[in-house]
Write an enzyme that holds these catalytic residues in place. Structure first.
Site, PDB file in Angstrom:
ATOM      1  N   HIS A  53       2.423  -2.888  -4.929  1.00  0.00           N
ATOM      2  CA  HIS A  53       1.470  -3.623  -4.094  1.00  0.00           C
ATOM      3  C   HIS A  53       2.056  -4.920  -3.543  1.00  0.00           C
ATOM      4  O   HIS A  53       1.354  -5.683  -2.884  1.00  0.00           O
ATOM      5  CB  HIS A  53       0.203  -3.933  -4.902  1.00  0.00           C
ATOM      6  CG  HIS A  53      -0.490  -2.706  -5.418  1.00  0.00           C
ATOM      7  ND1 HIS A  53      -1.467  -2.055  -4.708  1.00  0.00           N
ATOM      8  CD2 HIS A  53      -0.324  -2.008  -6.562  1.00  0.00           C
ATOM      9  CE1 HIS A  53      -1.890  -1.010  -5.393  1.00  0.00           C
ATOM     10  NE2 HIS A  53      -1.204  -0.957  -6.529  1.00  0.00           N
ATOM     11  N   HIS A  57       1.606  -2.678   2.050  1.00  0.00           N
ATOM     12  CA  HIS A  57       1.622  -1.465   1.240  1.00  0.00           C
ATOM     13  C   HIS A  57       0.435  -0.569   1.546  1.00  0.00           C
ATOM     14  O   HIS A  57      -0.557  -0.996   2.139  1.00  0.00           O
ATOM     15  CB  HIS A  57       1.617  -1.811  -0.259  1.00  0.00           C
ATOM     16  CG  HIS A  57       0.382  -2.541  -0.681  1.00  0.00           C
ATOM     17  ND1 HIS A  57       0.247  -3.902  -0.585  1.00  0.00           N
ATOM     18  CD2 HIS A  57      -0.796  -2.077  -1.205  1.00  0.00           C
ATOM     19  CE1 HIS A  57      -0.947  -4.263  -1.029  1.00  0.00           C
ATOM     20  NE2 HIS A  57      -1.601  -3.161  -1.411  1.00  0.00           N
ATOM     21  N   ASP A  59      -2.275   1.804  -0.415  1.00  0.00           N
ATOM     22  CA  ASP A  59      -2.864   2.207  -1.688  1.00  0.00           C
ATOM     23  C   ASP A  59      -3.030   3.721  -1.734  1.00  0.00           C
ATOM     24  O   ASP A  59      -3.392   4.354  -0.727  1.00  0.00           O
ATOM     25  CB  ASP A  59      -4.250   1.580  -1.871  1.00  0.00           C
ATOM     26  CG  ASP A  59      -4.200   0.123  -2.265  1.00  0.00           C
ATOM     27  OD1 ASP A  59      -3.114  -0.381  -2.593  1.00  0.00           O
ATOM     28  OD2 ASP A  59      -5.272  -0.513  -2.229  1.00  0.00           O
ATOM     29  N   HIS A  63      -5.002   4.521  -7.251  1.00  0.00           N
ATOM     30  CA  HIS A  63      -5.164   3.088  -7.517  1.00  0.00           C
ATOM     31  C   HIS A  63      -6.586   2.749  -7.955  1.00  0.00           C
ATOM     32  O   HIS A  63      -6.797   1.843  -8.761  1.00  0.00           O
ATOM     33  CB  HIS A  63      -4.788   2.296  -6.265  1.00  0.00           C
ATOM     34  CG  HIS A  63      -4.906   0.813  -6.394  1.00  0.00           C
ATOM     35  ND1 HIS A  63      -4.389   0.106  -7.456  1.00  0.00           N
ATOM     36  CD2 HIS A  63      -5.499  -0.120  -5.583  1.00  0.00           C
ATOM     37  CE1 HIS A  63      -4.633  -1.178  -7.294  1.00  0.00           C
ATOM     38  NE2 HIS A  63      -5.317  -1.342  -6.177  1.00  0.00           N
ATOM     39  N   HIS A 166     -13.139  -0.337  -2.036  1.00  0.00           N
ATOM     40  CA  HIS A 166     -12.202   0.699  -2.439  1.00  0.00           C
ATOM     41  C   HIS A 166     -12.936   1.999  -2.788  1.00  0.00           C
ATOM     42  O   HIS A 166     -12.415   3.102  -2.545  1.00  0.00           O
ATOM     43  CB  HIS A 166     -11.363   0.247  -3.637  1.00  0.00           C
ATOM     44  CG  HIS A 166     -10.225  -0.651  -3.273  1.00  0.00           C
ATOM     45  ND1 HIS A 166     -10.362  -2.015  -3.155  1.00  0.00           N
ATOM     46  CD2 HIS A 166      -8.922  -0.377  -2.996  1.00  0.00           C
ATOM     47  CE1 HIS A 166      -9.184  -2.550  -2.831  1.00  0.00           C
ATOM     48  NE2 HIS A 166      -8.297  -1.581  -2.731  1.00  0.00           N
ATOM     49  N   GLU A 178      -2.702  -2.708   3.319  1.00  0.00           N
ATOM     50  CA  GLU A 178      -3.043  -4.098   2.996  1.00  0.00           C
ATOM     51  C   GLU A 178      -1.813  -4.991   3.174  1.00  0.00           C
ATOM     52  O   GLU A 178      -0.681  -4.516   3.170  1.00  0.00           O
ATOM     53  CB  GLU A 178      -3.580  -4.185   1.565  1.00  0.00           C
ATOM     54  CG  GLU A 178      -4.895  -3.429   1.394  1.00  0.00           C
ATOM     55  CD  GLU A 178      -5.350  -3.266  -0.042  1.00  0.00           C
ATOM     56  OE1 GLU A 178      -6.570  -3.176  -0.268  1.00  0.00           O
ATOM     57  OE2 GLU A 178      -4.489  -3.205  -0.949  1.00  0.00           O
TER      58      GLU A 178
END
EC number: 3.5.1.9
Length: 215
Positions: A53, A57, A59, A63, A166, A178
């Site tokens: 992260h 990156h 996810d 995660h 999320h 992100e």
């Protein structure tokens, strides 16, 4: 045949080095040299240690879901193709639908990148980062969006424990980027290229994210 005016590229990736900010308690970037050019080696070879992260990156569902796919198993389609950069600077703690409604037209591409910073803090952790309201993600999914990116470290507030945004990503099958750096990118449409590494058991992957002009 050489093109006279090749498409302009915007590198929207955060620099990654030992001083790169990380979520408190996360593993920072570290680099050690396994070999250096000299009497015993003809090449330089380094060993990297980092959280996936760190920096810009993607996810993986793993995660935020124990039963979710690792990043190496996530299809790549969402990470390459037409996208829209939308400016929402000064919107407060959450990007609400009203902050981006001006850019939500009928021809909305299936990827949306949200700029919340005037200047993205690549050199420090921002505990008051702007996140994305769950309802905004729901409406983007309803509009056919398959990937959402943001220039902060998380689509949820930094101190969130329930991670409602999320969980919207999980439930709606959205991909996420992100820590984008959108400081120099005008609002508008581009081609996004931000492929994650094929890390077969990892919960995220660094990406080298770029935008290419469409014309």
């Amino acid at each position: 045949m050489t093109r006279a005016n090749p498409p302009r590229l915007w590198d929207i990736s955060a620099p990654v080095h030992a001083a790169s900010p990380v979520y408190p308690g996360d593993a920072p970037y570290r680099q050690q040299w396994s070999a250096t050019i000299g009497p015993d080696s003809t090449v330089n070879v380094s060993c990297l240690m980092l959280s996936p992260h760190v920096g810009t990156h993607a996810d993986a569902p793993l995660h935020y879901d124990n039963d979710g796919a690792a990043i190496g198993a996530v299809p790549l389609d969402a990470f390459i193709g037409p996208c829209r950069v939308v400016h929402a600077m000064g919107c407060g703690p959450l990007v609400q639908w009203r902050h981006i409604a001006h850019a939500m037209t009928a021809d909305l591409p299936p990827r949306v990148l949200l700029r919340t910073y005037a200047r993205m803090p690549v050199d420090r952790w921002d505990a008051s980062l702007t996140a994305c309201a769950p309802e905004t993600l729901e409406r983007l999914a309803d509009a056919g969006v398959v990937l959402v990116g943001i220039d902060t470290a998380s689509v949820d507030p930094a101190d969130s424990r329930r991670l409602p945004s999320h969980q919207v990503l999980r439930r709606r099958g959205l991909r996420v980027l992100e820590n984008l750096v959108l400081d120099a990118v005008p609002e508008g449409d581009y081609e996004l290229i931000a492929l994650p590494l094929r890390l077969v058991t990892a919960d995220a992957s660094p990406v080298r994210a770029v935008l290419r002009a469409l014309a």
